[in-house]
Design a protein around this motif. Structure first.
Motif, PDB file in Angstrom:
ATOM      1  N   ASP A 100       0.844  -1.197   0.000  1.00 51.02           N
ATOM      2  CA  ASP A 100       0.000   0.000   0.000  1.00 51.02           C
ATOM      3  C   ASP A 100       0.878   1.246   0.000  1.00 51.02           C
ATOM      4  OD1 ASP A 100      -2.410   1.227  -0.118  1.00 51.02           O
ATOM      5  OD2 ASP A 100      -2.950   0.897   1.985  1.00 51.02           O
ATOM      6  N   PRO A 101       1.615   1.427  -1.071  1.00 55.58           N
ATOM      7  CA  PRO A 101       2.683   2.435  -1.056  1.00 55.58           C
ATOM      8  C   PRO A 101       2.202   3.877  -0.945  1.00 55.58           C
ATOM      9  CG  PRO A 101       2.359   1.550  -3.268  1.00 55.58           C
ATOM     10  CD  PRO A 101       1.518   0.726  -2.365  1.00 55.58           C
ATOM     11  N   SER A 102       0.966   4.161  -1.335  1.00 55.98           N
ATOM     12  CA  SER A 102       0.585   5.583  -1.375  1.00 55.98           C
ATOM     13  C   SER A 102       0.088   6.102  -0.030  1.00 55.98           C
ATOM     14  CB  SER A 102      -0.475   5.808  -2.460  1.00 55.98           C
ATOM     15  OG  SER A 102      -1.486   4.840  -2.345  1.00 55.98           O
ATOM     16  N   VAL A 103      -0.179   5.199   0.929  1.00 54.40           N
ATOM     17  CA  VAL A 103      -0.810   5.680   2.155  1.00 54.40           C
ATOM     18  C   VAL A 103       0.174   6.407   3.077  1.00 54.40           C
ATOM     19  CG1 VAL A 103      -1.867   4.908   4.305  1.00 54.40           C
ATOM     20  CG2 VAL A 103      -2.790   4.139   2.133  1.00 54.40           C
ATOM     21  N   GLU A 104       1.370   5.832   3.269  1.00 53.54           N
ATOM     22  CA  GLU A 104       2.323   6.476   4.192  1.00 53.54           C
ATOM     23  C   GLU A 104       2.636   7.915   3.779  1.00 53.54           C
ATOM     24  OE1 GLU A 104       3.474   6.129   7.202  1.00 53.54           O
ATOM     25  OE2 GLU A 104       2.064   4.455   7.323  1.00 53.54           O
ATOM     26  N   PRO A 105       3.018   8.129   2.518  1.00 52.82           N
ATOM     27  CA  PRO A 105       3.275   9.525   2.110  1.00 52.82           C
ATOM     28  C   PRO A 105       2.045  10.420   2.271  1.00 52.82           C
ATOM     29  CG  PRO A 105       3.782   7.979   0.309  1.00 52.82           C
ATOM     30  CD  PRO A 105       3.316   7.165   1.451  1.00 52.82           C
ATOM     31  N   LEU A 106       0.880   9.846   2.065  1.00 48.43           N
ATOM     32  CA  LEU A 106      -0.353  10.625   2.244  1.00 48.43           C
ATOM     33  C   LEU A 106      -0.481  11.080   3.695  1.00 48.43           C
ATOM     34  CD1 LEU A 106      -3.317  11.470   1.330  1.00 48.43           C
ATOM     35  CD2 LEU A 106      -3.999   9.244   2.240  1.00 48.43           C
ATOM     36  N   LEU A 107      -0.312  10.140   4.607  1.00 46.75           N
ATOM     37  CA  LEU A 107      -0.523  10.465   6.021  1.00 46.75           C
ATOM     38  C   LEU A 107       0.498  11.486   6.518  1.00 46.75           C
ATOM     39  CD1 LEU A 107      -1.451   6.975   7.489  1.00 46.75           C
ATOM     40  CD2 LEU A 107      -2.917   8.730   6.504  1.00 46.75           C
ATOM     41  N   ARG A 108       1.681  11.465   5.924  1.00 43.23           N
ATOM     42  CA  ARG A 108       2.707  12.418   6.346  1.00 43.23           C
ATOM     43  C   ARG A 108       2.318  13.857   6.040  1.00 43.23           C
ATOM     44  NH1 ARG A 108       6.595   8.473   5.083  1.00 43.23           N
ATOM     45  NH2 ARG A 108       6.926   9.279   2.972  1.00 43.23           N
ATOM     46  N   GLN A 109       1.346  14.034   5.161  1.00 44.25           N
ATOM     47  CA  GLN A 109       0.962  15.409   4.811  1.00 44.25           C
ATOM     48  C   GLN A 109       0.053  16.050   5.853  1.00 44.25           C
ATOM     49  OE1 GLN A 109       0.195  16.289   0.636  1.00 44.25           O
ATOM     50  NE2 GLN A 109       0.431  14.111   0.215  1.00 44.25           N
ATOM     51  N   TYR A 110      -0.431  15.244   6.790  1.00 43.17           N
ATOM     52  CA  TYR A 110      -1.282  15.804   7.849  1.00 43.17           C
ATOM     53  C   TYR A 110      -0.421  16.132   9.064  1.00 43.17           C
ATOM     54  CZ  TYR A 110      -5.166  13.977   5.087  1.00 43.17           C
ATOM     55  OH  TYR A 110      -6.053  13.709   4.091  1.00 43.17           O
ATOM     56  N   ARG A 111      -0.541  17.346   9.535  1.00 41.97           N
ATOM     57  CA  ARG A 111       0.316  17.768  10.629  1.00 41.97           C
ATOM     58  C   ARG A 111      -0.060  17.099  11.958  1.00 41.97           C
ATOM     59  NH1 ARG A 111       1.858  21.713  13.958  1.00 41.97           N
ATOM     60  NH2 ARG A 111      -0.109  22.818  14.138  1.00 41.97           N
ATOM     61  N   THR A 112      -1.371  17.005  12.223  1.00 39.42           N
ATOM     62  CA  THR A 112      -1.787  16.606  13.569  1.00 39.42           C
ATOM     63  C   THR A 112      -2.262  15.165  13.656  1.00 39.42           C
ATOM     64  OG1 THR A 112      -4.039  17.393  13.143  1.00 39.42           O
ATOM     65  CG2 THR A 112      -2.507  18.954  14.142  1.00 39.42           C
ATOM     66  N   VAL A 169     -11.355   9.971   4.413  1.00 38.81           N
ATOM     67  CA  VAL A 169     -11.810   9.987   3.025  1.00 38.81           C
ATOM     68  C   VAL A 169     -10.650   9.630   2.096  1.00 38.81           C
ATOM     69  CG1 VAL A 169     -12.809  11.393   1.187  1.00 38.81           C
ATOM     70  CG2 VAL A 169     -13.545  11.744   3.558  1.00 38.81           C
ATOM     71  N   ALA A 170      -9.505  10.276   2.330  1.00 45.90           N
ATOM     72  CA  ALA A 170      -8.363  10.092   1.428  1.00 45.90           C
ATOM     73  C   ALA A 170      -7.880   8.640   1.431  1.00 45.90           C
ATOM     74  CB  ALA A 170      -7.234  11.041   1.829  1.00 45.90           C
ATOM     75  N   ARG A 171      -7.838   8.015   2.591  1.00 41.28           N
ATOM     76  CA  ARG A 171      -7.389   6.623   2.650  1.00 41.28           C
ATOM     77  C   ARG A 171      -8.368   5.712   1.914  1.00 41.28           C
ATOM     78  NH1 ARG A 171      -4.727   5.780   8.646  1.00 41.28           N
ATOM     79  NH2 ARG A 171      -4.005   3.829   7.743  1.00 41.28           N
ATOM     80  N   ALA A 172      -9.645   6.001   2.089  1.00 41.97           N
ATOM     81  CA  ALA A 172     -10.636   5.177   1.383  1.00 41.97           C
ATOM     82  C   ALA A 172     -10.472   5.317  -0.132  1.00 41.97           C
ATOM     83  CB  ALA A 172     -12.048   5.567   1.809  1.00 41.97           C
ATOM     84  N   VAL A 173     -10.017   6.500  -0.574  1.00 43.11           N
ATOM     85  CA  VAL A 173      -9.823   6.710  -2.012  1.00 43.11           C
ATOM     86  C   VAL A 173      -8.591   5.973  -2.513  1.00 43.11           C
ATOM     87  CG1 VAL A 173      -9.317   8.438  -3.791  1.00 43.11           C
ATOM     88  CG2 VAL A 173     -11.019   8.939  -2.030  1.00 43.11           C
ATOM     89  N   VAL A 174      -7.468   6.109  -1.812  1.00 47.32           N
ATOM     90  CA  VAL A 174      -6.212   5.649  -2.421  1.00 47.32           C
ATOM     91  C   VAL A 174      -5.708   4.297  -1.914  1.00 47.32           C
ATOM     92  CG1 VAL A 174      -5.461   8.014  -2.832  1.00 47.32           C
ATOM     93  CG2 VAL A 174      -4.656   6.804  -0.784  1.00 47.32           C
ATOM     94  N   SER A 175      -6.181   3.843  -0.757  1.00 39.63           N
ATOM     95  CA  SER A 175      -5.580   2.633  -0.203  1.00 39.63           C
ATOM     96  C   SER A 175      -5.841   1.424  -1.095  1.00 39.63           C
ATOM     97  CB  SER A 175      -6.129   2.364   1.199  1.00 39.63           C
ATOM     98  OG  SER A 175      -5.624   1.126   1.661  1.00 39.63           O
ATOM     99  N   GLU A 176      -4.834   0.579  -1.211  1.00 42.07           N
ATOM    100  CA  GLU A 176      -5.017  -0.680  -1.931  1.00 42.07           C
ATOM    101  C   GLU A 176      -5.716  -1.701  -1.045  1.00 42.07           C
ATOM    102  OE1 GLU A 176      -4.298  -1.032  -5.065  1.00 42.07           O
ATOM    103  OE2 GLU A 176      -3.304   0.910  -5.270  1.00 42.07           O
ATOM    104  N   ARG A 177      -5.688  -1.450   0.253  1.00 39.23           N
ATOM    105  CA  ARG A 177      -6.326  -2.374   1.204  1.00 39.23           C
ATOM    106  C   ARG A 177      -7.773  -1.928   1.395  1.00 39.23           C
ATOM    107  NH1 ARG A 177      -1.129  -2.011   5.297  1.00 39.23           N
ATOM    108  NH2 ARG A 177       0.289  -3.121   3.895  1.00 39.23           N
ATOM    109  N   GLN A 178      -8.531  -2.069   0.326  1.00 39.49           N
ATOM    110  CA  GLN A 178      -9.883  -1.516   0.313  1.00 39.49           C
ATOM    111  C   GLN A 178     -10.802  -2.185   1.319  1.00 39.49           C
ATOM    112  OE1 GLN A 178     -11.754   0.975  -1.920  1.00 39.49           O
ATOM    113  NE2 GLN A 178      -9.754   1.749  -1.345  1.00 39.49           N
TER     114      GLN A 178
END
Lengths: 587, 428
Positions: A100-112, A169-178
């Motif tokens: 699920d390569p796209s999730v970690e970089p996604l989560l890093r974009q959230y500060r809190t 929402v974003a994880r539901a969109v991009v995660s491969e682990r649907q």
């Protein structure tokens, strides 16, 4: 040790296979896009029936992508077809083996998002606390600068909840682990908490992590983790439930101290500069007649385990509440982690659902109550019903529910195996189940973004769209969670909002969504109207549009516009209408 | 006919599936009953206004005749009308109670015999949590957290829809001027929630998109998705025919430019447009005055001016229609009798409500005054409760809207004035 070795050995080829599979399919999809699009809908539909399954092979592909995932991205249909429906389902049931390569970089974009409740409380104190601190600094008066600062702070504080909702929402969109995301959504709703109740929102990052950890694991472990989560302890008041006066407690407070306790606590609060709001709470806690709060105990049985017709009595509610006295928060109404306080734990004997609990037990008593509830046949029945309702239909076949309940019991509440029993059943692949569910607003938005290959939106705007469509995340006040029945989501206002949502998507008014980024856009853009409609029907509506719908989408375009502009605008309009169409409201 | 069928089937199917979902039998009974009950009397409207944050009742409906009031609030108390000349004192109502000086709009309603104030009214629950107290007031079930629907929605479900009304006109039977359906209107009966009337439109400038969308819902199978869509397009036509964009308030009614004032203006638009509005809801925040509450001037005064001016404009605008309209105001609880250390007040117990309309019993302040001496206070600190809020809600719903099955809307309510022959008497 040898066992682990074997497991790892068998695992490796699986992972390899997945990687190869995805790679192959992506190439295939790219090649297939232009060729495939425009093909008349039924042409690609194979009519063969797979074994005992009533759905066609193509329907099965659509079905699993709408039930075990938040709708297909354009390449997903080919992926599943190539892997085979069963292999894809088996893979989704093992999310830890899905890259699920796209999730970690996604989560890093959230500060809190990574903040704990304590970090959030420290950095963004509740507005009441901050206001009183400022007022004290200014000797009761607020300067214009103070109030500006406070507003700023409150806005920043609200951001944390916005980031969490956005990430859902974003994880539901991009995660491969649907499937995992589907079950996270299911359990967060099953164990509903409401962000708007006082300081509950501070606990939600932690709560989300708790649910994720166990979403496909062991139900008893999940139940226990939720029972001890500050979010649930706070939302359903168990943190303030204490033994009724007159009841023996596990560890009595010395009478002299008890008598002075109220005044001591109040003085301590004043000395550490408590806000009026905090003082009010201190007053309340120290003056109030100590006693039980049944709120969590009742919902634990009615909504989390046995179900409303689970055969428990009001007396059982009281006894469970007694068993859970002392399960509280380290800083009480100010938060902190889970603690057990023997000083307020009702130490008397109890009888729960006919099972005697001897006097003098401590925290383990509550754990035993959770054991009892989690392993109860009514719980198996109730959880199986809710899972089948989510995954199969609003009124799932009783035989399927019974089988799933047996699996739940046999595996001691293994969520993965219970889900497997449901999603590999003939009932799951029945004709009745196909497109039988109405999308929730969350599902509508996520499935749209996936269908159009929109990138994950890390702002709060997409989550706000979900709110406006009627499903604010962590915004359902009552403990029962959002309904999982189609008619609850369908009324005049809802349809209107969904139609307007489709139109806003088509005119690029949804954050991050640009039709031009859609891989099908370029190939469809230059085609004739009919071919465009067929492409959209295939990609967005899973070939499930009625003939009427097709005709309505085909007719009508602005004859005054230049031909190429007309075609491009026409495509956007077709997409907008398709998202607003009745067919897109189903999954 | 076809659509009527659809609705009834939908209702039945909904009830049955709720049973499997595991909702209470009483809920099921109510829902099932909804199809058979006598229909709504046409033309009556109830507007519920919620002051979120706990309005300070003692500075809204000022007990200037009670000496303990002044002892408890040396800086915050509103002066008695006799001792203060003009604008800074309470506006006398009955020689004992007065309105906050910013509430000149309410005074005008009092003078016209349209205003029925109620003092020491609220929730019997001991909670001082905004969340819980609002929840209880909106579900109508104090201290019962599991209630899934709001009391206004239960009213709608119990009464059923108007038989002679078309599905389109009943689309606006219940409207919340809010982004989300509020708790008080949650439940099985259909409710429209909108920030503004403009929002209830299809936002496209692309030629025939709207017609084609309508066609998409008019064709195809007869299910809940299509049925709701058809109802929606009917409702759009009703609203367009009423032309609310061209609205001019009557009698030069001056609505404040505030969000609250504008929401009330739009409620008036819907009533006058004749879209079948039976229950309307709006809320307004800013009442949680822990710090620098102010007295005759200041924070609370500003909130009250907006509140009072907005309601006054609505009543003025509706004119004779107020014979068929009742406005009910409420807030989750009152505030501490004593002022606190930061020029404000903290969470209390009993509060104040207003019932406004052509059919109310005005000219008196309703409810028994419990007094403010220390031994008369609730928990030694708050105004004690002498009227359960359900007594007011039930009386207004029964006498104004014709509700007969009080128990279905306020289950378990057995208040001292719960029986229909022993109302508080706010409705004349």
């Amino acid at each position: 040790m040898p066992l682990g070795h074997i497991a790892r050995r068998t695992m490796r080829p699986t992972v390899l296979l997945v990687t190869v599979g995805i790679g192959a399919v992506m190439t295939g999809a790219c090649a297939g896009t232009s060729a495939g699009i425009g093909a008349r809908s039924g042409a690609m539909g194979s009519m063969q029936i797979d074994g005992a399954r009533e759905q066609t092979a193509d329907q099965q592909v659509q079905h699993v992508l709408h039930r075990l995932a938040f709708g297909p991205r354009p390449q997903d249909v080919a992926t599943v077809r190539q892997m085979g429906v069963d292999a894809w389902v088996a893979q989704q049931l093992r999310p830890e083996r899905v890259a699920d390569p796209s999730v970690e970089p996604l989560l890093r974009q959230y500060r809190t998002l990574s903040y704990s409740a304590d970090q959030l409380l420290q950095e963004y104190p509740p507005p009441g606390v901050a206001l009183a601190q400022a007022a004290r600094r200014g000797g009761g008066a607020l300067s214009a600068q103070d109030s500006m600062q406070l507003r700023q702070q409150a806005r920043e504080g609200a951001r944390a909840l916005g980031e969490l909702a956005s990430s859902r929402v974003a994880r539901a969109v991009v995660s491969e682990r649907q499937l995992e995301e589907v079950l996270v959504d299911f359990w967060e709703n099953h164990f509903n908490v409401f962000a708007g109740k006082n300081i509950t929102r501070y606990f939600l990052n932690d709560f989300d992590r708790t649910i994720r950890q166990h979403a496909m694991g062991d139900f008893r472990t999940l139940l226990g983790a939720v029972a001890k989560s500050p979010a649930m302890l706070y939302y359903l008041d168990n943190w303030q439930s204490v033994a009724d006066s007159g009841r023996p407690v596990l560890q009595p407070i010395p009478p002299r101290l008890a008598a002075r306790r109220g005044e001591l606590v109040r003085r301590a609060a004043r000395q550490r500069g408590a806000t009026p709001e905090q003082m009010a709470r201190v007053e309340q806690v120290t003056q109030r007649r100590r006693g039980l709060n049944e709120n969590y105990a009742r919902e634990l049985m009615e909504l989390h385990t046995l179900g409303v017709d689970g055969g428990y009595t009001q007396q059982d509610v009281i006894e469970v509440a007694r068993a859970l006295t002392g399960w509280t928060l380290a800083r009480g109404g100010q938060g902190g982690g889970f603690v057990f306080r023997p000083q307020v734990h009702d130490a008397g004997a109890k009888t729960i659902l006919g099972v005697p609990f001897p006097a003098g037990r401590g925290q383990d008593e509550g754990d035993k109550v959770l054991d009892l509830l989690a392993s109860h046949p009514k719980t198996a029945q109730y959880i199986a019903t809710k899972l089948a309702r989510r995954l199969v239909s609003d009124t799932p076949p009783p035989a399927l529910v019974a089988r799933a309940a047996r699996t739940f019991s046999r595996t001691n509440g293994d969520i993965r195996e219970t889900v497997r029993a449901i999603v590999t059943s003939p009932e799951f692949f029945s004709a009745d189940a196909y497109r039988a569910k109405v999308k929730t607003p969350f599902e509508l938005v996520v499935s749209t973004l996936r269908a159009l290959e929109a990138p994950a939106d890390v702002t709060m705007r997409t989550a706000q769209v979900v709110s406006r469509l009627g499903q604010p995340l962590y915004g359902h006040q009552a403990p029962n969670g959002y309904p999982d029945m189609g008619d609850a989501w369908m009324n005049t206002g809802a349809i209107l909002n969904r139609i307007n949502f489709g139109l806003s998507v088509a005119s690029n008014r949804l954050p991050g969504v640009r039709l031009s980024q859609w891989s099908a856009y370029d190939s469809l853009r230059t085609l004739g109207r009919e071919a465009q409609v067929d492409g959209v029907i295939r990609l967005l509506l899973g070939d499930a549009a009625s003939n009427d719908t097709r005709q309505i989408l085909i007719t009508g375009s602005n004859p005054l516009a230049a031909a190429d502009v007309r075609a491009a605008n026409g495509l956007a309009q077709i997409v907008g209408l398709a998202i607003g169409a009745p067919e897109f409201q189903r999954r | 006919m076809g659509e009527g069928m659809h609705r009834r089937v939908f209702l039945k199917g909904g009830a049955l599936s709720l049973l499997t979902l595991g909702l209470s039998p009483s809920f099921l009974r109510r829902t099932a009953l909804a199809a058979e009950l006598p229909r709504v009397a046409r033309g009556k409207t109830l507007i519920v206004l919620f002051q979120r944050g706990a309005a300070d009742a003692l500075n809204v409906l000022v007990p200037f005749g009670d000496r303990d009031y002044y002892a408890a609030r040396p800086q915050l108390a509103i002066g008695s009308p006799a001792r203060t000349n003009g604008a800074s004192g309470a506006i006398d109502l009955d020689g004992f109670f007065g309105l906050h000086p910013a509430m000149t709009g309410f005074k005008a309603l009092w003078d016209r015999g349209l205003l029925a104030p109620i003092q020491a009214v609220g929730s019997p629950s001991a909670t001082r949590s905004h969340f819980d107290a609002q929840d209880y007031m909106e579900t109508g079930t104090p201290d019962r957290k599991g209630t899934t629907d709001g009391w206004l929605n239960r009213y709608l479900a119990v009464k059923g829809t108007c038989e002679s009304c078309t599905p389109s006109s009943s689309a606006f039977r219940a409207v919340a001027m809010a982004a989300q359906t509020p708790r008080i209107l949650e439940g099985p009966a259909a409710v429209v929630a909108m920030n503004s009337i403009d929002e209830f439109s299809i936002r496209t400038n692309a030629g025939d998109a709207q017609q084609r969308l309508e066609a998409l819902y008019r064709t195809g199978r007869s299910d809940v998705v299509h049925g709701s869509g058809r109802d929606m397009f009917e409702a759009l036509k009703v609203l367009r025919a009423a032309n609310p964009q061209q609205y001019r308030p009557a009698a030069a009614a001056q609505y404040p430019r505030s969000p609250f004032g504008q929401r009330l203006l739009q409620i008036a638009q819907l009533i006058k447009a004749g879209v079948g509005l039976e229950v309307a809801f709006a809320d307004v925040g800013g009442w949680d005055t822990h710090v620098n509450q102010g007295g005759a001037q200041g924070q609370l005064a500003n909130r009250l001016r907006d509140f009072s001016d907005s309601v006054h404009a609505l009543v003025t605008d509706l004119g004779d229609r107020m014979d068929d309209v009742v406005i009910l105001t409420c807030s989750e609880f009152g505030r501490t009798v004593r002022q606190n250390g930061t020029g404000g007040t903290d969470h209390g117990h009993a509060g104040a409500m207003f019932v406004i309309g052509g059919s109310v019993r005005s000219g008196m302040v309703h409810g028994r005054w419990p007094g403010l001496a220390r031994e008369q206070l609730y928990d030694g600190r708050d105004l004690a409760l002498t009227t359960d809020f359900r007594a007011v809600f039930a009386e207004v719903t029964a006498r104004h809207l014709g509700l007969t099955d009080i128990d279905a809307v306020f289950p378990g309510y057995r208040g001292g004035i719960g029986g229909s022959d022993r109302w508080l008497g706010v409705m004349g």
